[in-house]
Enzyme design. Structure first.
Site, PDB file in Angstrom:
ATOM      1  N   GLU A 261       0.822  -1.215   0.000  1.00  0.00           N
ATOM      2  CA  GLU A 261       0.000   0.000   0.000  1.00  0.00           C
ATOM      3  C   GLU A 261       0.855   1.264   0.000  1.00  0.00           C
ATOM      4  OE1 GLU A 261      -2.684  -0.647   3.349  1.00  0.00           O
ATOM      5  OE2 GLU A 261      -4.044  -1.737   2.026  1.00  0.00           O
ATOM      6  N   ASP A 340      -8.487  -8.996   4.121  1.00  0.00           N
ATOM      7  CA  ASP A 340      -8.174  -7.883   5.008  1.00  0.00           C
ATOM      8  C   ASP A 340      -9.162  -7.767   6.158  1.00  0.00           C
ATOM      9  OD1 ASP A 340      -7.038  -5.660   6.061  1.00  0.00           O
ATOM     10  OD2 ASP A 340      -7.441  -4.334   4.380  1.00  0.00           O
ATOM     11  N   GLU A 368     -12.164  -2.240  12.468  1.00  0.00           N
ATOM     12  CA  GLU A 368     -12.245  -1.527  11.187  1.00  0.00           C
ATOM     13  C   GLU A 368     -13.433  -1.992  10.343  1.00  0.00           C
ATOM     14  OE1 GLU A 368      -8.687  -1.738   8.855  1.00  0.00           O
ATOM     15  OE2 GLU A 368      -9.567  -0.659   7.167  1.00  0.00           O
TER      16      GLU A 368
HETATM   17  O1  GCW Z   1      -7.007  -2.835   6.472  1.00  0.00           O
HETATM   18  C1  GCW Z   1      -6.060  -2.008   5.926  1.00  0.00           C
HETATM   19  C2  GCW Z   1      -6.344  -0.670   6.514  1.00  0.00           C
HETATM   20  C3  GCW Z   1      -5.158   0.243   6.500  1.00  0.00           C
HETATM   21  C4  GCW Z   1      -3.996  -0.475   7.145  1.00  0.00           C
HETATM   22  C5  GCW Z   1      -3.714  -1.743   6.357  1.00  0.00           C
HETATM   23  C6  GCW Z   1      -2.594  -2.579   6.989  1.00  0.00           C
HETATM   24  C7  GCW Z   1      -2.200   0.386   8.466  1.00  0.00           C
HETATM   25  O2  GCW Z   1      -7.429  -0.116   5.841  1.00  0.00           O
HETATM   26  O3  GCW Z   1      -5.499   1.417   7.215  1.00  0.00           O
HETATM   27  O4  GCW Z   1      -2.844   0.335   7.236  1.00  0.00           O
HETATM   28  O5  GCW Z   1      -4.856  -2.542   6.341  1.00  0.00           O
HETATM   29  O6  GCW Z   1      -2.913  -3.518   7.683  1.00  0.00           O
HETATM   30  O7  GCW Z   1      -1.446  -2.280   6.773  1.00  0.00           O
END
Ligand code: GCW
Length: 641
Positions: A261, A340, A368
């Site tokens: 990311e 995720d 989240e």
């Molecule tokens: O789930 C995603 C989140 C990001 C996060 C990423 C990760 C810290 O939306 O905010 O970044 O995973 O786990 O690295």
């Protein structure tokens, strides 16, 4: 001041009235003595140090069998005389909190953690990030450690926090976000003093401090490259790490999110993740530190038109070729699922595919994708299913350690939603013993958090919380397909929100059916990455557990699930049921008014209003969406908008 959470003064009643002897020396023994003295001052007991002297009825000391390991302890309780023995002071600390948690009723036996490290990762920023704020995916206010770019220095509060963590079994923390921005990168160098101060507090409770670092740290500090093969880079990490240990002798190590990311990583230099992780591991090894290297590596610039790319395969494809290539002090930190942190995912296939690597399984306590601490969603049943392997390989058997993303902040209740405290508590307890029953863990938490709770309150909390994860699942994305949340902040329904984006999170609904074909026969092949018998089970739409039906298959709406109903009718039924259950939670809570401290009661009451509203919104959007796509009416004739 903060809520006492699971350590209110009352929780010490069972041992605070006793004549206690503590033998042994060292920082953690001092902590044990301080804790016991405080309890005894309140409940009339007495603590003596050292052997001999007066008779006691609670005897804590070293001299336990070495096989107990660094944190284990042995308890024997007979005739009002309890003996706690450990081989090391850390075991005494855990043993003492065992007695706080459970009294000595159930307290004869030997106790050791399933894995040596149970870590909690904070996604705290030092500076307020323009999009993510002070805490990334934080739903409990600001950070306990930093505020607006400066250290908070609220050490009494950090002390109270450290006590809570150790009391449930956590023994390591990472202080800062895995997305390391420029200011946070300085924690490793000229702002290390801030880390040292916090490490000093955690140390007193047997918790080691780790830091998230940027793979590009050498560049941020003036080198022109971060290439692991460059001697200057190697030297930079070695000398920086020497300085870290000169300041924090028991420093835990580095956590790295690389090539993920947008974070920098070894790919920039044409090097592998083993090269990258080993570079840091070599710098840490002489000091006893470890690298936590995250496996959350995937292409976040996908084209939704390209059905051949599958995010659920990405970590497996990146990392399995490197099994055995990582140094011994590297922990590959893998999210529990291949996508995720969705409310429902299969286990990540990578976890079972790295026999020659230390794998840390990562959970997300911060909610989240599970209601953002506005919804009650007790996550222990989900973690427990994954650990025990109800619908896939049992993760407990593959985990060398556990990690979780924290759900805490500067909110007076620590976690925003007061009932979300139970998730943090349960993470610690399951990390210590993955075989524990989620409902039993909840019961412990209730007993501690609501001292003297009448049966009416206990029953209501179980009714509200025990099944709350399944309720949440029912009113959100169906049958394991995931997402359908609003892009960016990830709260609330937006069925097509991510359908044409670059993030690789699709559901592929059309007029005939929904779900992602991840079979070997006709799809992305993800189903085939699992060990037997799971590859075969997931491959077949008739054997695949319903919970994961749309994760592995694109199914017609009229496909009949293992449970008997069709996909479309399941969607309707689950969403009506989920929203109704949310409303029932609110009714149950109304019954305990007066049994819970007023502020806590009010906070939960308001949040339940929001949960009911949100659950109805989910129900209506999902049902309407699928009715419009499929044209199939609800067999029970309920209102679909
Ligand atoms: O789930 C995603 C989140 C990001 C996060 C990423 C990760 C810290 O939306 O905010 O970044 O995973 O786990 O690295």
């Amino acid at each position: 001041m903060n809520d006492a959470a699971w350590l209110p003064p009352e929780a010490w009643r069972a041992i605070g009235g006793r004549r206690i002897r503590v033998t042994g020396r060292g920082l953690l023994v001092d902590t044990v003595v301080d804790e016991l003295r405080r309890a005894c001052a309140r409940f009339g007991g007495e603590v003596v140090r050292g052997p001999g002297g007066k008779p006691c009825d609670l005897d804590l000391g070293l001299g336990g069998d070495d096989a107990l390991g660094p944190e284990g302890y042995e308890l024997t309780a007979a005739d009002e005389h309890t003996v706690l023995r450990a081989a090391h002071p850390h075991g005494l600390l855990h043993g003492m909190f065992h007695l706080v948690r459970l009294g000595d009723a159930s307290s004869t036996g030997t106790f050791r953690p399933a894995v040596p490290r149970r870590m909690l990762d904070h996604w705290d920023n030092v500076d307020v990030h323009p999009v993510m704020g002070q805490v990334e995916r934080g739903y409990a206010g600001g950070s306990l450690f930093w505020h607006n770019g400066a250290p908070r220095r609220d050490l009494p509060r950090v002390t109270a926090y450290a006590r809570l963590l150790t009391a449930c079994g956590i023994n390591a923390v990472t202080l800062n976000n895995v997305n390391v921005h420029a200011t946070e990168a300085r924690l490793l160098t000229d702002r290390l003093g801030e880390v040292a101060e916090l490490a000093g507090v955690f140390r007193r409770y047997g918790i080691r401090t780790h830091l998230s670092v940027s793979f590009a740290a050498p560049v941020l500090h003036g080198l022109d490259t971060a290439d692991p093969a460059d001697e200057r880079v190697r030297h930079w990490w070695e000398s920086t790490t020497v300085d870290v240990y000169a300041t924090i002798p028991d420093f835990g190590g580095y956590l790295v999110k690389a090539d993920s990311e947008g974070q920098p990583g070894p790919f920039t230099y044409g090097r592998s993740h083993a090269d990258g992780a080993n570079l840091l591991a070599d710098a840490l090894a002489p000091h006893g530190g470890v690298v936590h290297w995250r496996a959350f590596v995937y292409n976040h610039r996908q084209d939704w038109r390209d059905r051949g790319v599958d995010r659920a395969r990405a970590a497996f494809d990146h990392f399995t070729p490197h099994d055995g290539a990582f140094r011994e002090n590297v922990v590959l930190q893998v999210k529990h699922g291949p996508m995720d942190f969705q409310a429902r995912e299969p286990a990540a296939p990578l976890i079972a595919a790295m026999p020659a690597t230390r794998v840390g399984v990562e959970f997300q306590v911060t909610q989240e994708y599970t209601g953002q601490q506005r919804h009650v969603c007790y996550l222990a049943p989900m973690w427990s299913e994954l650990l025990r392997g109800v619908h896939g390989p049992a993760l407990a058997g593959f985990a060398a350690e556990f990690v979780a993303v924290a759900n805490t902040g500067d909110d007076p209740f620590w976690t925003g939603h007061p009932l979300a405290q139970a998730n943090l508590y349960a993470y610690g307890r399951l990390g210590w013993n993955p075989a524990l029953e989620p409902a039993a863990v909840l019961d412990e938490w209730v007993t501690l958090t609501f001292p003297g709770a009448p049966a009416r309150l206990r029953d209501a909390l179980h009714a509200i919380m025990d099944d709350s994860w399944r309720t949440y699942e029912r009113y959100t994305a169906p049958l394991g397909v995931g997402f359908m949340v609003r892009p960016g902040h990830h709260y609330g329904p937006d069925v097509d929100g991510y359908e044409y984006t670059r993030w690789g999170t699709y559901h592929h609904a059309d007029r005939d059916g929904v779900g992602v074909d991840r079979t070997v026969a006709t799809g992305t092949g993800c189903a085939g990455l699992y060990p037997p018998p799971w590859a075969r089970i997931y491959e077949s739409p008739d054997e695949c557990p319903d919970e994961l039906a749309l994760f592995f298959h694109h199914l017609p709406y009229q496909h009949v699930l293992t449970g008997g109903g069709t996909v479309i009718q399941h969607i309707y039924d689950a969403h009506f049921a989920g929203a109704r259950e949310a409303a029932e939670m609110r009714e149950r809570w109304a019954e305990v008014a007066g049994l819970v401290p007023p502020e806590k009661y009010e906070r939960v009451r308001e949040l339940l209003d929001e949960q009911v509203r949100s659950a109805e919104e989910w129900r209506d959007q999902i049902n309407t969406y699928f009715f419009r796509k499929s044209g199939v009416p609800d067999a029970k004739g309920r209102r679909i908008h």
